[in-house]
Scaffold this motif. Structure first.
Motif, PDB file in Angstrom:
ATOM      1  N   MET A  88       0.828  -1.213   0.000  1.00 45.20           N
ATOM      2  CA  MET A  88       0.000   0.000   0.000  1.00 45.20           C
ATOM      3  C   MET A  88       0.852   1.248   0.000  1.00 45.20           C
ATOM      4  SD  MET A  88      -2.919   1.155   2.696  1.00 45.20           S
ATOM      5  CE  MET A  88      -3.670   2.774   2.565  1.00 45.20           C
ATOM      6  N   ALA A  89       1.938   1.235   0.823  1.00 43.18           N
ATOM      7  CA  ALA A  89       2.803   2.405   0.905  1.00 43.18           C
ATOM      8  C   ALA A  89       3.417   2.717  -0.440  1.00 43.18           C
ATOM      9  CB  ALA A  89       3.894   2.182   1.955  1.00 43.18           C
ATOM     10  N   ILE A  90       3.887   1.654  -1.109  1.00 43.70           N
ATOM     11  CA  ILE A  90       4.532   1.867  -2.403  1.00 43.70           C
ATOM     12  C   ILE A  90       3.520   2.443  -3.387  1.00 43.70           C
ATOM     13  CG2 ILE A  90       5.626   0.710  -4.355  1.00 43.70           C
ATOM     14  CD1 ILE A  90       6.871  -1.236  -2.376  1.00 43.70           C
ATOM     15  N   ARG A  91       2.306   1.903  -3.374  1.00 41.72           N
ATOM     16  CA  ARG A  91       1.299   2.410  -4.303  1.00 41.72           C
ATOM     17  C   ARG A  91       0.977   3.871  -3.996  1.00 41.72           C
ATOM     18  NH1 ARG A  91      -1.159  -2.629  -3.452  1.00 41.72           N
ATOM     19  NH2 ARG A  91      -2.783  -1.687  -2.137  1.00 41.72           N
ATOM     20  N   SER A  92       0.846   4.226  -2.705  1.00 39.92           N
ATOM     21  CA  SER A  92       0.535   5.610  -2.344  1.00 39.92           C
ATOM     22  C   SER A  92       1.649   6.544  -2.764  1.00 39.92           C
ATOM     23  CB  SER A  92       0.286   5.722  -0.833  1.00 39.92           C
ATOM     24  OG  SER A  92      -0.864   5.004  -0.460  1.00 39.92           O
ATOM     25  N   VAL A  93       2.878   6.162  -2.465  1.00 41.83           N
ATOM     26  CA  VAL A  93       4.010   7.017  -2.814  1.00 41.83           C
ATOM     27  C   VAL A  93       4.125   7.158  -4.324  1.00 41.83           C
ATOM     28  CG1 VAL A  93       6.520   7.202  -2.755  1.00 41.83           C
ATOM     29  CG2 VAL A  93       5.279   6.581  -0.674  1.00 41.83           C
ATOM     30  N   GLU A  94       4.009   6.050  -5.025  1.00 41.12           N
ATOM     31  CA  GLU A  94       4.132   6.106  -6.486  1.00 41.12           C
ATOM     32  C   GLU A  94       2.980   6.886  -7.112  1.00 41.12           C
ATOM     33  OE1 GLU A  94       4.446   2.101  -7.859  1.00 41.12           O
ATOM     34  OE2 GLU A  94       6.594   1.975  -7.425  1.00 41.12           O
ATOM     35  N   THR A  95       1.787   6.719  -6.567  1.00 38.07           N
ATOM     36  CA  THR A  95       0.635   7.464  -7.086  1.00 38.07           C
ATOM     37  C   THR A  95       0.845   8.959  -6.929  1.00 38.07           C
ATOM     38  OG1 THR A  95      -0.899   5.656  -6.641  1.00 38.07           O
ATOM     39  CG2 THR A  95      -1.839   7.864  -6.818  1.00 38.07           C
ATOM     40  N   LEU A  96       1.309   9.369  -5.753  1.00 38.78           N
ATOM     41  CA  LEU A  96       1.552  10.793  -5.527  1.00 38.78           C
ATOM     42  C   LEU A  96       2.731  11.297  -6.349  1.00 38.78           C
ATOM     43  CD1 LEU A  96       0.843  11.378  -1.732  1.00 38.78           C
ATOM     44  CD2 LEU A  96      -0.529  12.060  -3.694  1.00 38.78           C
ATOM     45  N   ASP A  97       3.741  10.465  -6.531  1.00 37.44           N
ATOM     46  CA  ASP A  97       4.863  10.881  -7.389  1.00 37.44           C
ATOM     47  C   ASP A  97       4.369  11.202  -8.799  1.00 37.44           C
ATOM     48  OD1 ASP A  97       6.650  10.622  -5.334  1.00 37.44           O
ATOM     49  OD2 ASP A  97       7.932   9.139  -6.320  1.00 37.44           O
ATOM     50  N   ARG A  98       3.481  10.378  -9.311  1.00 38.50           N
ATOM     51  CA  ARG A  98       2.936  10.646 -10.648  1.00 38.50           C
ATOM     52  C   ARG A  98       2.083  11.913 -10.640  1.00 38.50           C
ATOM     53  NH1 ARG A  98       2.384   4.925 -10.642  1.00 38.50           N
ATOM     54  NH2 ARG A  98       0.226   5.075  -9.921  1.00 38.50           N
ATOM     55  N   HIS A  99       1.344  12.104  -9.577  1.00 35.01           N
ATOM     56  CA  HIS A  99       0.508  13.308  -9.440  1.00 35.01           C
ATOM     57  C   HIS A  99       1.379  14.561  -9.442  1.00 35.01           C
ATOM     58  CE1 HIS A  99      -2.721  15.915  -8.071  1.00 35.01           C
ATOM     59  NE2 HIS A  99      -2.035  16.234  -6.978  1.00 35.01           N
ATOM     60  N   TYR A 100       2.434  14.562  -8.652  1.00 37.70           N
ATOM     61  CA  TYR A 100       3.323  15.723  -8.594  1.00 37.70           C
ATOM     62  C   TYR A 100       4.066  15.917  -9.914  1.00 37.70           C
ATOM     63  CZ  TYR A 100       2.583  15.384  -3.508  1.00 37.70           C
ATOM     64  OH  TYR A 100       2.039  15.337  -2.244  1.00 37.70           O
ATOM     65  N   SER A 101       4.448  14.828 -10.551  1.00 41.97           N
ATOM     66  CA  SER A 101       5.186  14.922 -11.818  1.00 41.97           C
ATOM     67  C   SER A 101       4.353  15.581 -12.910  1.00 41.97           C
ATOM     68  CB  SER A 101       5.628  13.530 -12.283  1.00 41.97           C
ATOM     69  OG  SER A 101       6.571  12.968 -11.387  1.00 41.97           O
ATOM     70  N   ALA A 102       3.047  15.394 -12.858  1.00 39.96           N
ATOM     71  CA  ALA A 102       2.175  15.992 -13.872  1.00 39.96           C
ATOM     72  C   ALA A 102       2.245  17.515 -13.821  1.00 39.96           C
ATOM     73  CB  ALA A 102       0.735  15.526 -13.659  1.00 39.96           C
ATOM     74  N   PHE A 103       2.398  18.085 -12.645  1.00 40.93           N
ATOM     75  CA  PHE A 103       2.544  19.536 -12.527  1.00 40.93           C
ATOM     76  C   PHE A 103       3.968  19.962 -12.835  1.00 40.93           C
ATOM     77  CE2 PHE A 103      -1.025  18.570  -9.617  1.00 40.93           C
ATOM     78  CZ  PHE A 103      -1.996  19.356 -10.207  1.00 40.93           C
ATOM     79  N   GLU A 104       4.910  19.252 -12.284  1.00 40.38           N
ATOM     80  CA  GLU A 104       6.313  19.613 -12.437  1.00 40.38           C
ATOM     81  C   GLU A 104       6.804  19.466 -13.882  1.00 40.38           C
ATOM     82  OE1 GLU A 104       9.599  18.509  -9.479  1.00 40.38           O
ATOM     83  OE2 GLU A 104       9.742  16.941 -11.000  1.00 40.38           O
ATOM     84  N   GLY A 105       6.100  18.647 -14.662  1.00 39.03           N
ATOM     85  CA  GLY A 105       6.518  18.418 -16.038  1.00 39.03           C
ATOM     86  C   GLY A 105       6.537  19.668 -16.889  1.00 39.03           C
ATOM     87  N   ASN A 106       5.819  20.696 -16.474  1.00 37.55           N
ATOM     88  CA  ASN A 106       5.763  21.948 -17.230  1.00 37.55           C
ATOM     89  C   ASN A 106       6.838  22.942 -16.800  1.00 37.55           C
ATOM     90  OD1 ASN A 106       3.389  21.115 -18.620  1.00 37.55           O
ATOM     91  ND2 ASN A 106       2.181  21.619 -16.799  1.00 37.55           N
ATOM     92  N   TRP A 107       7.662  22.578 -15.827  1.00 37.49           N
ATOM     93  CA  TRP A 107       8.628  23.508 -15.266  1.00 37.49           C
ATOM     94  C   TRP A 107      10.060  23.053 -15.551  1.00 37.49           C
ATOM     95  CZ3 TRP A 107       6.181  22.706  -9.781  1.00 37.49           C
ATOM     96  CH2 TRP A 107       4.861  23.190  -9.787  1.00 37.49           C
ATOM     97  N   LYS A 108      10.958  24.003 -15.480  1.00 40.22           N
ATOM     98  CA  LYS A 108      12.377  23.679 -15.533  1.00 40.22           C
ATOM     99  C   LYS A 108      12.819  23.250 -14.135  1.00 40.22           C
ATOM    100  CE  LYS A 108      16.972  25.664 -16.292  1.00 40.22           C
ATOM    101  NZ  LYS A 108      17.737  26.917 -16.589  1.00 40.22           N
ATOM    102  N   VAL A 109      13.312  22.030 -14.023  1.00 41.90           N
ATOM    103  CA  VAL A 109      13.753  21.498 -12.739  1.00 41.90           C
ATOM    104  C   VAL A 109      15.219  21.096 -12.887  1.00 41.90           C
ATOM    105  CG1 VAL A 109      13.391  19.736 -10.963  1.00 41.90           C
ATOM    106  CG2 VAL A 109      11.434  20.645 -12.243  1.00 41.90           C
ATOM    107  N   ALA A 110      16.052  21.582 -11.970  1.00 39.82           N
ATOM    108  CA  ALA A 110      17.488  21.321 -12.080  1.00 39.82           C
ATOM    109  C   ALA A 110      18.058  20.913 -10.734  1.00 39.82           C
ATOM    110  CB  ALA A 110      18.213  22.575 -12.592  1.00 39.82           C
ATOM    111  N   ASP A 111      18.987  19.989 -10.770  1.00 42.73           N
ATOM    112  CA  ASP A 111      19.726  19.595  -9.563  1.00 42.73           C
ATOM    113  C   ASP A 111      20.812  20.638  -9.321  1.00 42.73           C
ATOM    114  OD1 ASP A 111      21.240  18.531  -7.550  1.00 42.73           O
ATOM    115  OD2 ASP A 111      21.640  16.618  -8.536  1.00 42.73           O
ATOM    116  N   CYS A 112      20.624  21.461  -8.308  1.00 40.12           N
ATOM    117  CA  CYS A 112      21.576  22.519  -7.978  1.00 40.12           C
ATOM    118  C   CYS A 112      22.195  22.289  -6.604  1.00 40.12           C
ATOM    119  CB  CYS A 112      20.884  23.879  -8.014  1.00 40.12           C
ATOM    120  SG  CYS A 112      20.202  24.307  -9.630  1.00 40.12           S
ATOM    121  N   SER A 113      22.284  21.023  -6.218  1.00 38.28           N
ATOM    122  CA  SER A 113      22.768  20.706  -4.877  1.00 38.28           C
ATOM    123  C   SER A 113      24.209  21.150  -4.665  1.00 38.28           C
ATOM    124  CB  SER A 113      22.635  19.205  -4.611  1.00 38.28           C
ATOM    125  OG  SER A 113      23.257  18.449  -5.632  1.00 38.28           O
ATOM    126  N   ALA A 114      25.019  21.109  -5.712  1.00 36.36           N
ATOM    127  CA  ALA A 114      26.413  21.536  -5.554  1.00 36.36           C
ATOM    128  C   ALA A 114      26.507  23.015  -5.200  1.00 36.36           C
ATOM    129  CB  ALA A 114      27.189  21.251  -6.840  1.00 36.36           C
TER     130      ALA A 114
END
Length: 447
Positions: free
Chosen positions: A1-27
């Protein structure tokens, strides 16, 4: 259940984030979204606020958003906290030969006084070093005069518990406060009171661990007056080494959800803030001992009222169930954003309703803040917020609140465009559980 919930929400968030520029700036940003270096910096080191970001963040950010060469910047922070944005805004601009005007809002009365004192010191600098030293002598005299006085310990049970605070040490903390009230002027009183606040935890067997106050029975409390004098000496040295600023500004005690009315028709080139994260931390509770010793509250009812005035980022108290977005033109869009997150909250335990209320209340509050900020930004200005995402629940009932995505989408519904999401750091202890367990800077432009 946890995996399904996390993966479901990851897809939900990705649908919004897909329209944005996202960059790894950790350095570039990984060490800037935490208070790295602040403990060695004059003024910043007066009180350790774990939730602060680095005094060096703003320099990098101004460069990246193209504002480093703009003269006479107006900078606002509606969640001013310990004043890092305000102080570093002045320093960054003056290093480039320009002036700045800074404006902050803070809801917590103790933390407001901390940011007010530091901003006052940054603006006035060594011009008040002489009066600070002279007033210390007055405070010392009043401290001696109050030697045989007995002060009423504030109503917070924590302060009366001798396992936490030796009775004489609590009396000594109150004696210092009354000496400050009697001996300091308006110009320096908040600075001395911050010195006192920094004595509270070392005088006790309590320790802030970032989420709560912990009892440490083996801890040896230190003498408040000795700590106070040490802290005053450090502050005196910082004042003497600080050149008065050509810039100006203020921080007001108020609500970020009303920032446009508090800013009194001002407009800003940059709005930078880090709101409370939706991670169950109650900052009123964490810093309650300092607030009570300083006299910020006179009753438990006042403290409870303060907790209920804060952003709905935790379920420690029952907040108002009024949601402004429900009567707005974007209600349906907000529902499509947060309903999938709410639906992943596990049912059947005593925390379920509180967790749902956090998600809905937090979204409502952040929408209000972003709408308010849109009213005070210049058309060529930028807004940047720093926020961390969090994993909630346990076992088979885990779910992620991706605050950066939620706030980014709310910004789009408030007259902003998401220019970029800079990922500052991934939460390594949660590696592999979700791609959204991270802390980010989200850069917005007005549209």
């Amino acid at each position: 259940m946890a995996i399904r919930s996390v993966e479901t929400l990851d897809r939900h968030y990705s649908a919004f984030e897909g329209n944005w520029k996202v960059a790894d700036c950790s350095a570039e940003y990984g060490r800037l979204v935490v208070p790295h270096g602040n403990s060695e910096e004059p003024l910043y080191r007066w009180f350790h606020l774990k939730e602060a970001f680095s005094s060096r963040l703003l320099d990098r950010l101004l460069h990246d958003v193209g504002l480093s060469v703009k003269a006479n910047l107006a900078i606002a922070d509606p969640f001013a906290g310990s004043g890092t944005t305000l102080l570093s805004g002045i320093s960054a601009c003056e290093r480039n030969g320009h002036r700045a005007h800074v404006f902050g809002v803070e809801r917590n009365p103790f933390i407001w006084e901390l940011s007010h004192a530091k901003l006052q010191a940054r603006i006035l600098g060594n011009s008040i070093a002489g009066s600070f030293a002279a007033e210390l002598e007055k405070i010392k005299k009043f401290y001696e005069d109050f030697k045989y006085d007995t002060f009423v310990i504030p109503g917070l049970s924590t302060l009366k518990n001798e396992k936490y605070f030796p009775a004489q040490y609590m009396q000594d903390l109150l004696r210092i406060r009354h000496a400050i009230d009697a001996g300091a002027t308006q110009e320096t009183r908040s600075i001395f009171r911050v010195c006192l606040a920094s004595c509270v935890e070392p005088s006790s067997r309590l320790r802030r661990d970032g989420r709560a106050l912990r009892f440490e029975p083996s801890r040896d409390p230190k003498l408040p007056w000795e700590i106070f004098l040490d802290r005053v000496d450090l502050v005196r040295r910082d004042l003497e080494s600080t050149k008065p600023a050509a810039s100006g500004g203020e921080v007001v005690l108020g609500d970020a959800r009303q920032v446009s009315s508090l800013a009194t028709e001002q407009e800003f080139d940059l709005i930078l803030f880090s709101p409370p994260y939706p991670n169950n931390i109650d900052y009123t509770e964490i810093y309650k001992t300092e607030a009570w010793v300083l006299g910020c509250y006179e009753s438990e009812a006042e403290m409870k009222a303060q907790r209920q005035r804060t952003v709905r980022s935790h379920p420690s108290v029952r907040f108002s169930q009024e949601f402004v977005y429900l009567n707005s033109a974007v209600a349906a869009d907000v529902h499509s954003l947060i309903d999938p997150v709410v639906s992943c909250v596990p049912v059947g335990d005593r925390y379920s309703e509180g967790r749902k209320e956090v998600i809905i209340g937090y979204a409502d509050d952040m929408l209000r803040v972003l709408v308010e900020c849109r009213r005070i930004i210049r058309e060529d200005g930028r807004l940047v917020f720093v926020v961390g995402n969090s994993l909630h629940g346990s076992g088979d009932s885990k779910y992620v609140i991706a605050a950066d995505v939620i706030m980014g989408r709310l910004a789009e519904l408030s007259g902003w465009r998401v220019s970029e999401v800079k990922i500052a750091r991934m939460l390594k202890r949660r590696a592999g559980e979700s791609a959204f367990l991270r802390e980010s800077l989200v850069i917005l432009e007005p549209v």
